[in-house]
Motif scaffolding. Structure first.
Motif, short mmCIF file in Angstrom:
data_model
loop_
_atom_site.label_atom_id
_atom_site.label_comp_id
_atom_site.label_asym_id
_atom_site.label_seq_id
_atom_site.Cartn_x
_atom_site.Cartn_y
_atom_site.Cartn_z
N SER A 1 0.80 -1.23 0.00
CA SER A 1 0.00 0.00 0.00
C SER A 1 0.83 1.27 0.00
CB SER A 1 -0.94 0.01 1.21
OG SER A 1 -1.84 -1.08 1.12
N ALA A 2 2.02 1.21 0.57
CA ALA A 2 2.91 2.38 0.61
C ALA A 2 4.34 1.88 0.71
CB ALA A 2 2.56 3.29 1.78
N ALA A 3 5.24 2.67 0.19
CA ALA A 3 6.67 2.33 0.26
C ALA A 3 7.47 3.62 0.29
CB ALA A 3 7.08 1.48 -0.93
N SER B 1 20.84 0.45 -0.47
CA SER B 1 19.55 1.13 -0.44
C SER B 1 18.64 0.48 0.59
CB SER B 1 18.91 1.13 -1.83
OG SER B 1 18.71 -0.18 -2.28
N ALA B 2 17.79 1.29 1.18
CA ALA B 2 16.85 0.82 2.20
C ALA B 2 15.44 1.14 1.75
CB ALA B 2 17.15 1.50 3.53
N THR B 3 14.53 0.24 2.11
CA THR B 3 13.11 0.42 1.78
C THR B 3 12.27 0.01 2.97
OG1 THR B 3 13.49 -0.03 -0.55
CG2 THR B 3 11.24 -0.29 0.22
N LEU B 4 11.24 0.76 3.19
CA LEU B 4 10.25 0.46 4.20
C LEU B 4 8.93 0.32 3.47
CD1 LEU B 4 10.21 0.33 7.34
CD2 LEU B 4 9.51 2.72 7.32
N GLN C 1 -0.33 7.35 9.03
CA GLN C 1 0.42 8.26 9.91
C GLN C 1 1.47 7.49 10.70
OE1 GLN C 1 -1.95 10.59 12.62
NE2 GLN C 1 -0.15 11.38 13.67
N LYS C 2 1.09 6.32 11.23
CA LYS C 2 2.04 5.49 11.98
C LYS C 2 3.23 5.12 11.09
CE LYS C 2 2.21 1.12 14.43
NZ LYS C 2 1.47 0.39 15.41
N PHE C 3 2.95 4.76 9.84
CA PHE C 3 3.99 4.41 8.88
C PHE C 3 4.90 5.62 8.62
CE2 PHE C 3 5.41 3.84 4.40
CZ PHE C 3 6.15 2.69 4.56
N GLU C 4 4.28 6.78 8.39
CA GLU C 4 5.06 8.00 8.10
C GLU C 4 5.95 8.40 9.27
OE1 GLU C 4 2.27 10.98 6.79
OE2 GLU C 4 1.97 9.98 4.86
N THR D 1 13.06 7.56 11.33
CA THR D 1 13.82 6.67 12.21
C THR D 1 14.63 5.64 11.42
OG1 THR D 1 12.07 5.00 12.50
CG2 THR D 1 12.02 6.91 13.98
N MET D 2 14.30 5.48 10.15
CA MET D 2 15.01 4.53 9.28
C MET D 2 16.01 5.24 8.37
SD MET D 2 13.95 1.52 10.02
CE MET D 2 13.64 1.90 11.73
N GLY D 3 16.24 6.53 8.60
CA GLY D 3 17.19 7.28 7.79
C GLY D 3 16.64 7.68 6.43
N LEU D 4 15.32 7.66 6.29
CA LEU D 4 14.67 8.03 5.03
C LEU D 4 13.90 9.32 5.23
CD1 LEU D 4 13.42 4.42 4.21
CD2 LEU D 4 15.37 5.58 3.19
N THR D 5 13.42 9.92 4.14
CA THR D 5 12.67 11.17 4.23
C THR D 5 11.31 11.03 3.56
OG1 THR D 5 13.70 12.01 2.21
CG2 THR D 5 14.78 12.58 4.30
N LYS D 6 10.37 11.87 3.96
CA LYS D 6 9.00 11.77 3.45
C LYS D 6 8.90 12.04 1.95
CE LYS D 6 6.40 12.36 7.67
NZ LYS D 6 5.36 13.09 8.38
N ASP D 7 9.86 12.79 1.39
CA ASP D 7 9.81 13.01 -0.06
C ASP D 7 10.13 11.74 -0.85
OD1 ASP D 7 12.51 13.25 0.82
OD2 ASP D 7 13.03 14.31 -1.02
#
Length: 176
Positions: free
Chosen positions: A40-42, A132-135, A150-153, A158-164
């Motif tokens: 649903s989201a990545a 590379s990292a993926t959530l 929201q919980k996912f965002e 915390t995983m070293g990634l950004t919302k963009d």
């Protein structure tokens, strides 16, 4: 279209990623986790994913486990004119909920799940280029609640990634 397939395959590989300091769901239960999930989201720092994320749609992942406890994943990914099928096998790591694909140097971890509604999966791919990292947010239904999103965002930084780097994948009636 044939030029798109290698980059789609690479994007898919980038999509499936986890790191050594990433927690694993306590008491992970393979029987409860098996079954159909919607991607649903990545969010990822993979360059191929970042180039393709705006055109991606939700895919279906069917997860099963071998008698040895390895994780088998079948993905149906909607493309412009057809559904692409990918099959992946991850060997069980040191603990339940942690899986590895040695040849691709990928480490997959089920960070959190309630088994019946959602799962958050993290993967780290160590390649010759930059790792590379993926959530990923997996859901049993295609609809994602605003609270779950929201919980996912909130996990993203915390995983070293950004919302963009986030792609909330639109529902797809394709590839059922």
């Amino acid at each position: 279209m044939t030029a798109v397939l290698p980059s789609l395959a690479l994007a898919l590989l980038c999509l499936l990623q986890a790191g050594a300091e990433v927690p694993v769901q306590p008491g992970f239960n393979i029987k409860k986790f098996a079954g159909m999930w919607h991607v649903s989201a990545a969010v990822s720092n993979c360059s191929v994913f970042l180039k393709m994320k705006d055109g991606m749609k939700s895919s279906i992942a069917t997860i099963s486990f071998t008698p040895e406890g390895d994780l088998a994943m079948k993905l149906l990914w909607p493309l412009l004119d057809r559904c692409q099928k990918f099959e992946l096998l991850f060997q069980r790591g040191g603990q339940a909920g942690n899986y590895m694909a040695a040849q691709e140097k990928r480490d997959l971890r089920v960070m959190e799940t309630d088994y019946s509604h959602y799962a958050i999966v993290h993967e780290l791919q160590q390649s010759r280029q930059e790792p590379s990292a993926t959530l990923q947010l997996l859901t049993r239904e295609q609809d994602v609640s605003p609270q779950l999103l929201q919980k996912f965002e909130e996990l993203i930084p915390t995983m070293g990634l950004t919302k963009d780097m986030l792609a909330v994948l639109p529902k797809s009636g394709e590839c059922q």
